[in-house]
Design a protein around this motif. Sequence first.
Motif, PDB file in Angstrom:
ATOM      1  N   SER A  25       0.832  -1.202   0.000  1.00  0.00           N
ATOM      2  CA  SER A  25       0.000   0.000   0.000  1.00  0.00           C
ATOM      3  C   SER A  25       0.868   1.253   0.000  1.00  0.00           C
ATOM      4  CB  SER A  25      -0.913   0.015   1.231  1.00  0.00           C
ATOM      5  OG  SER A  25      -1.780  -1.097   1.218  1.00  0.00           O
ATOM      6  N   SER A  26       0.510   2.214  -0.840  1.00  0.00           N
ATOM      7  CA  SER A  26       1.209   3.495  -0.836  1.00  0.00           C
ATOM      8  C   SER A  26       0.843   4.279   0.411  1.00  0.00           C
ATOM      9  CB  SER A  26       0.839   4.313  -2.079  1.00  0.00           C
ATOM     10  OG  SER A  26       1.291   3.688  -3.255  1.00  0.00           O
ATOM     11  N   HIS A  27       1.729   5.170   0.825  1.00  0.00           N
ATOM     12  CA  HIS A  27       1.401   6.076   1.919  1.00  0.00           C
ATOM     13  C   HIS A  27       0.167   6.887   1.514  1.00  0.00           C
ATOM     14  CE1 HIS A  27       1.795   9.476   4.730  1.00  0.00           C
ATOM     15  NE2 HIS A  27       2.521   8.641   5.476  1.00  0.00           N
ATOM     16  N   TRP A  28      -0.693   7.151   2.461  1.00  0.00           N
ATOM     17  CA  TRP A  28      -1.950   7.830   2.139  1.00  0.00           C
ATOM     18  C   TRP A  28      -1.703   9.199   1.506  1.00  0.00           C
ATOM     19  CZ3 TRP A  28      -3.283  12.585   4.044  1.00  0.00           C
ATOM     20  CH2 TRP A  28      -2.564  13.050   5.153  1.00  0.00           C
ATOM     21  N   LEU A  29      -0.625   9.863   1.917  1.00  0.00           N
ATOM     22  CA  LEU A  29      -0.338  11.182   1.362  1.00  0.00           C
ATOM     23  C   LEU A  29       0.101  11.080  -0.103  1.00  0.00           C
ATOM     24  CD1 LEU A  29      -0.267  14.158   2.006  1.00  0.00           C
ATOM     25  CD2 LEU A  29       2.096  13.905   2.793  1.00  0.00           C
ATOM     26  N   THR A  30       0.844  10.016  -0.424  1.00  0.00           N
ATOM     27  CA  THR A  30       1.239   9.795  -1.818  1.00  0.00           C
ATOM     28  C   THR A  30       0.017   9.545  -2.687  1.00  0.00           C
ATOM     29  OG1 THR A  30       3.375   8.858  -1.146  1.00  0.00           O
ATOM     30  CG2 THR A  30       2.575   8.309  -3.356  1.00  0.00           C
ATOM     31  N   ALA A  31      -0.879   8.709  -2.191  1.00  0.00           N
ATOM     32  CA  ALA A  31      -2.105   8.417  -2.939  1.00  0.00           C
ATOM     33  C   ALA A  31      -2.973   9.665  -3.094  1.00  0.00           C
ATOM     34  CB  ALA A  31      -2.894   7.317  -2.239  1.00  0.00           C
ATOM     35  N   LEU A  32      -3.092  10.444  -2.034  1.00  0.00           N
ATOM     36  CA  LEU A  32      -3.901  11.666  -2.069  1.00  0.00           C
ATOM     37  C   LEU A  32      -3.309  12.687  -3.038  1.00  0.00           C
ATOM     38  CD1 LEU A  32      -6.145  13.529  -1.030  1.00  0.00           C
ATOM     39  CD2 LEU A  32      -4.634  14.159   0.873  1.00  0.00           C
ATOM     40  N   PHE A  33      -1.991  12.875  -2.958  1.00  0.00           N
ATOM     41  CA  PHE A  33      -1.342  13.851  -3.827  1.00  0.00           C
ATOM     42  C   PHE A  33      -1.497  13.454  -5.292  1.00  0.00           C
ATOM     43  CE2 PHE A  33       1.975  15.907  -6.181  1.00  0.00           C
ATOM     44  CZ  PHE A  33       2.160  17.130  -5.567  1.00  0.00           C
ATOM     45  N   THR A  34      -1.267  12.188  -5.590  1.00  0.00           N
ATOM     46  CA  THR A  34      -1.352  11.723  -6.972  1.00  0.00           C
ATOM     47  C   THR A  34      -2.779  11.828  -7.508  1.00  0.00           C
ATOM     48  OG1 THR A  34       0.471  10.169  -6.558  1.00  0.00           O
ATOM     49  CG2 THR A  34      -0.878   9.790  -8.522  1.00  0.00           C
ATOM     50  N   ALA A  35      -3.753  11.436  -6.693  1.00  0.00           N
ATOM     51  CA  ALA A  35      -5.152  11.528  -7.116  1.00  0.00           C
ATOM     52  C   ALA A  35      -5.552  12.976  -7.362  1.00  0.00           C
ATOM     53  CB  ALA A  35      -6.057  10.895  -6.066  1.00  0.00           C
ATOM     54  N   THR A  36      -5.133  13.863  -6.481  1.00  0.00           N
ATOM     55  CA  THR A  36      -5.458  15.286  -6.638  1.00  0.00           C
ATOM     56  C   THR A  36      -4.803  15.858  -7.889  1.00  0.00           C
ATOM     57  OG1 THR A  36      -5.588  15.529  -4.226  1.00  0.00           O
ATOM     58  CG2 THR A  36      -5.368  17.545  -5.533  1.00  0.00           C
ATOM     59  N   SER A  37      -3.534  15.506  -8.100  1.00  0.00           N
ATOM     60  CA  SER A  37      -2.813  15.981  -9.274  1.00  0.00           C
ATOM     61  C   SER A  37      -3.468  15.490 -10.562  1.00  0.00           C
ATOM     62  CB  SER A  37      -1.359  15.511  -9.216  1.00  0.00           C
ATOM     63  OG  SER A  37      -0.631  15.966 -10.341  1.00  0.00           O
ATOM     64  N   ALA A  38      -3.938  14.242 -10.553  1.00  0.00           N
ATOM     65  CA  ALA A  38      -4.578  13.683 -11.746  1.00  0.00           C
ATOM     66  C   ALA A  38      -5.926  14.344 -12.017  1.00  0.00           C
ATOM     67  CB  ALA A  38      -4.758  12.178 -11.585  1.00  0.00           C
ATOM     68  N   VAL A  39      -6.756  14.463 -11.006  1.00  0.00           N
ATOM     69  CA  VAL A  39      -8.078  15.069 -11.189  1.00  0.00           C
ATOM     70  C   VAL A  39      -7.965  16.532 -11.595  1.00  0.00           C
ATOM     71  CG1 VAL A  39     -10.216  15.730 -10.015  1.00  0.00           C
ATOM     72  CG2 VAL A  39      -9.236  13.471  -9.629  1.00  0.00           C
ATOM     73  N   CYS A  40      -7.013  17.233 -10.999  1.00  0.00           N
ATOM     74  CA  CYS A  40      -6.831  18.659 -11.290  1.00  0.00           C
ATOM     75  C   CYS A  40      -5.875  18.892 -12.451  1.00  0.00           C
ATOM     76  CB  CYS A  40      -6.329  19.380 -10.045  1.00  0.00           C
ATOM     77  SG  CYS A  40      -7.487  19.319  -8.663  1.00  0.00           S
ATOM     78  N   VAL A  41      -5.459  17.805 -13.112  1.00  0.00           N
ATOM     79  CA  VAL A  41      -4.586  17.810 -14.286  1.00  0.00           C
ATOM     80  C   VAL A  41      -3.402  18.771 -14.144  1.00  0.00           C
ATOM     81  CG1 VAL A  41      -6.302  16.928 -15.888  1.00  0.00           C
ATOM     82  CG2 VAL A  41      -6.182  19.372 -15.514  1.00  0.00           C
ATOM     83  N   THR A  42      -2.658  18.619 -13.054  1.00  0.00           N
ATOM     84  CA  THR A  42      -1.482  19.465 -12.844  1.00  0.00           C
ATOM     85  C   THR A  42      -0.206  18.802 -13.336  1.00  0.00           C
ATOM     86  OG1 THR A  42      -0.977  18.582 -10.637  1.00  0.00           O
ATOM     87  CG2 THR A  42      -2.561  20.395 -10.766  1.00  0.00           C
ATOM     88  N   GLY A  43      -0.158  17.461 -13.326  1.00  0.00           N
ATOM     89  CA  GLY A  43       1.032  16.758 -13.776  1.00  0.00           C
ATOM     90  C   GLY A  43       2.112  16.618 -12.727  1.00  0.00           C
ATOM     91  N   LEU A  44       1.876  17.112 -11.528  1.00  0.00           N
ATOM     92  CA  LEU A  44       2.872  17.004 -10.461  1.00  0.00           C
ATOM     93  C   LEU A  44       2.862  15.593  -9.884  1.00  0.00           C
ATOM     94  CD1 LEU A  44       2.196  20.392  -8.648  1.00  0.00           C
ATOM     95  CD2 LEU A  44       4.079  19.857 -10.200  1.00  0.00           C
ATOM     96  N   ILE A  45       4.048  15.042  -9.615  1.00  0.00           N
ATOM     97  CA  ILE A  45       4.142  13.694  -9.058  1.00  0.00           C
ATOM     98  C   ILE A  45       5.153  13.675  -7.923  1.00  0.00           C
ATOM     99  CG2 ILE A  45       3.482  12.514 -11.185  1.00  0.00           C
ATOM    100  CD1 ILE A  45       6.432  11.997 -11.732  1.00  0.00           C
ATOM    101  N   VAL A  46       4.955  12.768  -6.983  1.00  0.00           N
ATOM    102  CA  VAL A  46       5.898  12.591  -5.875  1.00  0.00           C
ATOM    103  C   VAL A  46       6.574  11.224  -5.953  1.00  0.00           C
ATOM    104  CG1 VAL A  46       4.795  14.204  -4.287  1.00  0.00           C
ATOM    105  CG2 VAL A  46       3.973  11.838  -4.411  1.00  0.00           C
ATOM    106  N   VAL A  47       6.095  10.369  -6.861  1.00  0.00           N
ATOM    107  CA  VAL A  47       6.730   9.074  -7.139  1.00  0.00           C
ATOM    108  C   VAL A  47       6.718   8.892  -8.653  1.00  0.00           C
ATOM    109  CG1 VAL A  47       6.139   7.971  -4.950  1.00  0.00           C
ATOM    110  CG2 VAL A  47       4.517   7.866  -6.858  1.00  0.00           C
ATOM    111  N   ASP A  48       7.656   8.091  -9.161  1.00  0.00           N
ATOM    112  CA  ASP A  48       7.702   7.844 -10.594  1.00  0.00           C
ATOM    113  C   ASP A  48       6.488   7.020 -11.016  1.00  0.00           C
ATOM    114  OD1 ASP A  48       9.159   7.830 -13.208  1.00  0.00           O
ATOM    115  OD2 ASP A  48       9.053   5.676 -12.838  1.00  0.00           O
ATOM    116  N   THR A  49       5.764   7.523 -11.997  1.00  0.00           N
ATOM    117  CA  THR A  49       4.518   6.878 -12.408  1.00  0.00           C
ATOM    118  C   THR A  49       4.750   5.462 -12.924  1.00  0.00           C
ATOM    119  OG1 THR A  49       3.608   9.050 -12.998  1.00  0.00           O
ATOM    120  CG2 THR A  49       2.477   7.105 -13.876  1.00  0.00           C
ATOM    121  N   GLU A  50       5.796   5.278 -13.727  1.00  0.00           N
ATOM    122  CA  GLU A  50       6.027   3.977 -14.341  1.00  0.00           C
ATOM    123  C   GLU A  50       6.471   2.921 -13.339  1.00  0.00           C
ATOM    124  OE1 GLU A  50       8.796   2.012 -17.860  1.00  0.00           O
ATOM    125  OE2 GLU A  50       9.547   3.654 -16.631  1.00  0.00           O
TER     126      GLU A  50
END
Length: 210
Positions: A25-50
């Motif tokens: 399981s990813s840290h909840w903050l990593t999951a939250l940040f990635t989900a927010t970035s995706a929905v808000c289409v910012t492109g910011l990431i805290v972990v490598d997507t691939e």
Amino acid sequence: MGFGTAVLIGTLLLGLPLATTEGDSSHWLTALFTATSAVCVTGLIVVDTETHWSVFGEVVIVFLIQVGGLGIMTLATLIIVMISGRIGLRARLSAQLETKSVVAADLRRVLRKVVMFSIVCEAAVAVVLTVRFVTGYGEPLGRAAYLGLFHSVSAFNNAGFALWPDSLMRFVADPWICLPVALAVVVGGLGYPVVFELLRTWRHPGRWSI
């Protein structure tokens, strides 16, 4: 509420062990940040997507991008349509005399046009990218189609997510990758109302509305 709900669902899904390549399981903050970035289409990431996210996680991300992009484009389209007065007379009268909003029939029509516009544009770019990944990089058809669709959706919705650690830098000299992606970014950024009006009155710039 809609964006918040999408972020919450995305966070829960990305927090599942199934969503990571390691099966943890990813840290909840990593999951939250990635989900927010995706929905808000910012492109910011805290972990490598691939490397961090599994195929399931990547599918969740591209789905969130699509939901967020459609939401933003639909909202922008409705605002532009209302300001420009391009809603039907029945809707305008209803808006002025009763609910002060667009009636359901007009909402459905606008939403249908935005969705179809998005699907057609994304599909066209995905086909070009898929063919290039197969012919130029030897990717299997299934993998090529997956890469083409992911980056088409990401580009059209101006999300900035990519499935390589260097984003798209490795394709800097490949016009068959860069140009379709760039075109998708521009067309998606302009949005349905602008593109539709340009196509309809491209010979008469004087008729273009603000």
